[in-house]
Each structure stands twice: as structure tokens, then as C-alpha cells.
Design a protein around this motif. Structure first.
Motif, PDB file in Angstrom:
ATOM      1  N   TYR A 196     -44.145  35.657  27.225  1.00  0.00           N
ATOM      2  CA  TYR A 196     -44.592  34.313  26.850  1.00  0.00           C
ATOM      3  C   TYR A 196     -45.000  33.493  28.065  1.00  0.00           C
ATOM      4  O   TYR A 196     -45.870  32.610  27.974  1.00  0.00           O
ATOM      5  N   ARG A 197     -44.406  33.765  29.241  1.00  0.00           N
ATOM      6  CA  ARG A 197     -44.757  32.998  30.440  1.00  0.00           C
ATOM      7  C   ARG A 197     -46.205  33.277  30.856  1.00  0.00           C
ATOM      8  O   ARG A 197     -46.911  32.377  31.311  1.00  0.00           O
ATOM      9  N   MET A 198     -46.683  34.506  30.702  1.00  0.00           N
ATOM     10  CA  MET A 198     -48.071  34.809  31.022  1.00  0.00           C
ATOM     11  C   MET A 198     -48.991  34.083  30.046  1.00  0.00           C
ATOM     12  O   MET A 198     -50.042  33.564  30.433  1.00  0.00           O
ATOM     13  N   ALA A 199     -48.596  34.053  28.767  1.00  0.00           N
ATOM     14  CA  ALA A 199     -49.412  33.348  27.777  1.00  0.00           C
ATOM     15  C   ALA A 199     -49.472  31.856  28.082  1.00  0.00           C
ATOM     16  O   ALA A 199     -50.535  31.229  27.958  1.00  0.00           O
ATOM     17  N   GLU A 200     -48.357  31.268  28.486  1.00  0.00           N
ATOM     18  CA  GLU A 200     -48.356  29.848  28.843  1.00  0.00           C
ATOM     19  C   GLU A 200     -49.262  29.571  30.026  1.00  0.00           C
ATOM     20  O   GLU A 200     -50.017  28.576  30.037  1.00  0.00           O
ATOM     21  N   ALA A 201     -49.200  30.451  31.029  1.00  0.00           N
ATOM     22  CA  ALA A 201     -50.029  30.255  32.222  1.00  0.00           C
ATOM     23  C   ALA A 201     -51.510  30.373  31.888  1.00  0.00           C
ATOM     24  O   ALA A 201     -52.336  29.574  32.356  1.00  0.00           O
ATOM     25  N   LEU A 202     -51.865  31.375  31.085  1.00  0.00           N
ATOM     26  CA  LEU A 202     -53.268  31.551  30.715  1.00  0.00           C
ATOM     27  C   LEU A 202     -53.747  30.401  29.832  1.00  0.00           C
ATOM     28  O   LEU A 202     -54.882  29.922  29.983  1.00  0.00           O
ATOM     29  N   ALA A 203     -52.898  29.943  28.920  1.00  0.00           N
ATOM     30  CA  ALA A 203     -53.268  28.827  28.059  1.00  0.00           C
ATOM     31  C   ALA A 203     -53.542  27.572  28.888  1.00  0.00           C
ATOM     32  O   ALA A 203     -54.525  26.855  28.656  1.00  0.00           O
ATOM     33  N   GLU A 206     -52.733  30.035  20.490  1.00  0.00           N
ATOM     34  CA  GLU A 206     -54.088  30.596  20.466  1.00  0.00           C
ATOM     35  C   GLU A 206     -54.200  31.789  21.401  1.00  0.00           C
ATOM     36  O   GLU A 206     -54.781  32.823  21.048  1.00  0.00           O
ATOM     37  N   VAL A 207     -53.637  31.672  22.592  1.00  0.00           N
ATOM     38  CA  VAL A 207     -53.663  32.786  23.548  1.00  0.00           C
ATOM     39  C   VAL A 207     -52.862  33.964  23.001  1.00  0.00           C
ATOM     40  O   VAL A 207     -53.277  35.116  23.112  1.00  0.00           O
ATOM     41  N   GLU A 208     -51.733  33.687  22.415  1.00  0.00           N
ATOM     42  CA  GLU A 208     -50.910  34.737  21.808  1.00  0.00           C
ATOM     43  C   GLU A 208     -51.706  35.509  20.762  1.00  0.00           C
ATOM     44  O   GLU A 208     -51.715  36.748  20.745  1.00  0.00           O
ATOM     45  N   ALA A 209     -52.424  34.788  19.906  1.00  0.00           N
ATOM     46  CA  ALA A 209     -53.175  35.426  18.825  1.00  0.00           C
ATOM     47  C   ALA A 209     -54.351  36.242  19.346  1.00  0.00           C
ATOM     48  O   ALA A 209     -54.571  37.382  18.917  1.00  0.00           O
ATOM     49  N   VAL A 210     -55.121  35.675  20.264  1.00  0.00           N
ATOM     50  CA  VAL A 210     -56.319  36.379  20.714  1.00  0.00           C
ATOM     51  C   VAL A 210     -55.958  37.588  21.575  1.00  0.00           C
ATOM     52  O   VAL A 210     -56.586  38.650  21.462  1.00  0.00           O
ATOM     53  N   SER A 226     -54.003  26.430  23.414  1.00  0.00           N
ATOM     54  CA  SER A 226     -52.573  26.392  23.153  1.00  0.00           C
ATOM     55  C   SER A 226     -51.986  27.777  23.413  1.00  0.00           C
ATOM     56  O   SER A 226     -52.706  28.776  23.410  1.00  0.00           O
ATOM     57  N   ARG A 227     -50.676  27.817  23.623  1.00  0.00           N
ATOM     58  CA  ARG A 227     -50.031  29.113  23.797  1.00  0.00           C
ATOM     59  C   ARG A 227     -50.220  29.985  22.567  1.00  0.00           C
ATOM     60  O   ARG A 227     -50.408  31.194  22.666  1.00  0.00           O
TER      61      ARG A 227
END
Length: 263
Positions: free
Chosen positions: A222-229, A238-242, A235-236
Motif C-alpha cells: 500500500y505504501r507504493m500505491a500511496e507514493a504513486l498516487a 484508483e492506483v490500486e485498481a489500475v 487517489s490510492r
């Protein structure tokens, strides 16, 4: 849910609590996991883990650090593993690593070519490890235009990433996205299409902030998703889904989900 597209759960760092940790991942939001092999021995272990857990998939291959093990007998064993286990979805982790050069470069290149040829034969994507070997890596990739996959833990330039993407490749990012000094990785992640990015822990290595210095595990994805978002203005969720859909497309995993257009 998250897809950890590169996690070494067969590593000895997980010997004490592997089953407990893997069993807990769905409740932590990690619904899919790719466990690549790094040698013949670890490829066998990755295959067995994929049989034990419905959300775990595997890849088989020999890392450049053990490139000298690659011969026809090893390639035949990889063929057998793929034939017998439909959850093996890629050849990897393969490639080149010139940082320490414990294995001579010519042996690494021979093993890389042999395993790229195996992926072409089996119609599978590859998981490429490339460190301080950009030009040789690109040269070998160019020799196999029918083979695509992911450059994991990406360390190259934005120009190289765009060249790979134009040929159908994906780019994998680890906890480096959370590092304060990760200027190049952040530049690449900011400049390439979101539909070609996958997230990975590379655990037990590459722990993201604020966990650096400790064992990494898929629950920290989740930390990578937060950073990319944050970097891309999404949003986190959206990044998680894509990135979930990107990983499924990369490894040709047929599960329900939404289709995302390029961002």
C-alpha cells in the motif's frame, strides 16, 4: 485489492512465519501475488507455493547471480514445471546484473538469451532483472521482439522505459518510490502511462519508508500505491485498481475486473 507482482515468499527470511503471513494477506487487501523463481531450486519452491494458495502465482527462471546453472537440463526442467502447473505465468527472474559481476558477463548474457528463447517457445512473458547493464539488456531484448514482460525494480531512464513500453513491456516499481533520494525512479513513474505500471514489494528486500531496514512483505505494498498516487494526482484506490488490472493483463490472469484506459 492489491497485486504484488514480485514477491520472493520462498526466501529463507520467511521460513519462520511464511504460512501465517501468506494466509493473512487477503485480509490485508493483497488479493494476488506473483512469486518468481531465482534459481532452479527456488523455482520449484515458487511452483509449490502457487499450488498451495489460490491467490499465488509463480514464475520459473534463473537470476543472473546463478546464470552459470543454466544449461539444457535446467531449461528442460522449467519446461516440465510450466507444462505441469498452469499457475506458472512467466519466465523469471532473468536478466543481467553487472553490479558485483560475480558471474562473468558472457555467461549472464548466454543465460539471458537462452531463457528469453524459452519464453518465446512457451509463449510466456518474462520478468527481467537488469542492473547497471542497460545497453546489453536492451540489445538482448531487441533480439526477441515477440517476447515482452516486465522490467522489475526499474532503474533505467525515462527514455528507456518509453522504448520498452512502445514494444509492449511493463515497468515495475518497488519501495524505491518512497525513498527521498529516488529522483530517477520518480521521474520515470511520473512520465510513463499509468496503464503500463505495476507495483511490487520485491520482498523480503526493498522495504518502503517508514519500514526501511526491516524485512519487507506484501502487506506493505500500500505504501507504493500511496507514493504513486501522490506523484500522479490520483487517489490510492484508483492506483490500486489500475495496477491490479495491469498485473492481471501482464501475467494473463483471467479474473473478473474492470478495464482501464491509458492514463
Amino acid at each position: 485489492m492489491f497485486f504484488d507482482t514480485h514477491a520472493h515468499m520462498d526466501d529463507r527470511a520467511f521460513d519462520a512465519d511464511r504460512d501465517t503471513l501468506l494466509s493473512s494477506l487477503p485480509e490485508q487487501g493483497v488479493g494476488l501475488l506473483m512469486n518468481p523463481g531465482c534459481s532452479l531450486a527456488s523455482s520449484r519452491e515458487a511452483s509449490e507455493l502457487s499450488r498451495k494458495y489460490p491467490f499465488v502465482y509463480a514464475a520459473v527462471g534463473s537470476h543472473p547471480d546463478v546464470a552459470d546453472e543454466v544449461d539444457e537440463a535446467v531449461l528442460d526442467e522449467y519446461r516440465r514445471l510450466v507444462r505441469e502447473n498452469p499457475k506458472i505465468k512467466a519466465i523469471g527472474e532473468i536478466g543481467l546484473d553487472y553490479h558485483y559481476e560475480e558471474i562473468p558477463r558472457e555467461i549472464q548474457k548466454h543465460a539471458f538469451r537462452a531463457q528469453m528463447a524459452l519464453a518465446e517457445e512457451l509463449s510466456l512473458p518474462v520478468i527481467v532483472h537488469e542492473r547497471e547493464a542497460h545497453q546489453d539488456g536492451m540489445d538482448i531484448v531487441s533480439e526477441f521482439p515477440a517476447v515482452t514482460g516486465v522490467f522489475h525494480c526499474y532503474s533505467g531512464s525515462a527514455e528507456m522505459a518509453k522504448w520498452l513500453i512502445s514494444r509492449g513491456w511493463y515497468i515495475g516499481f518497488t519501495g524505491v518510490l518512497t525513498f527521498k533520494n529516488a529522483r530517477r525512479a520518480l521521474e520515470v513513474a511520473a512520465s510513463i502511462p499509468l496503464d503500463r505500471i505495476v507495483l511490487e514489494t520485491d520482498c523480503p528486500y526493498m522495504s518502503p519508508e517508514p519500514f526501511r531496514g526491516r524485512r519487507n512483505d506484501p502487506g506493505k505494498l500500500y505504501r507504493m500505491a500511496e507514493a504513486l498516487a501522490s506523484l500522479r494526482g490520483f487517489s490510492r484506490e484508483e492506483v490500486e485498481a489500475v495496477t491490479l488490472e495491469n498485473g492481471k493483463r501482464l501475467y494473463r490472469i483471467q479474473l473478473g475486473g474492470v478495464q482501464w484506459e491509458a492514463c
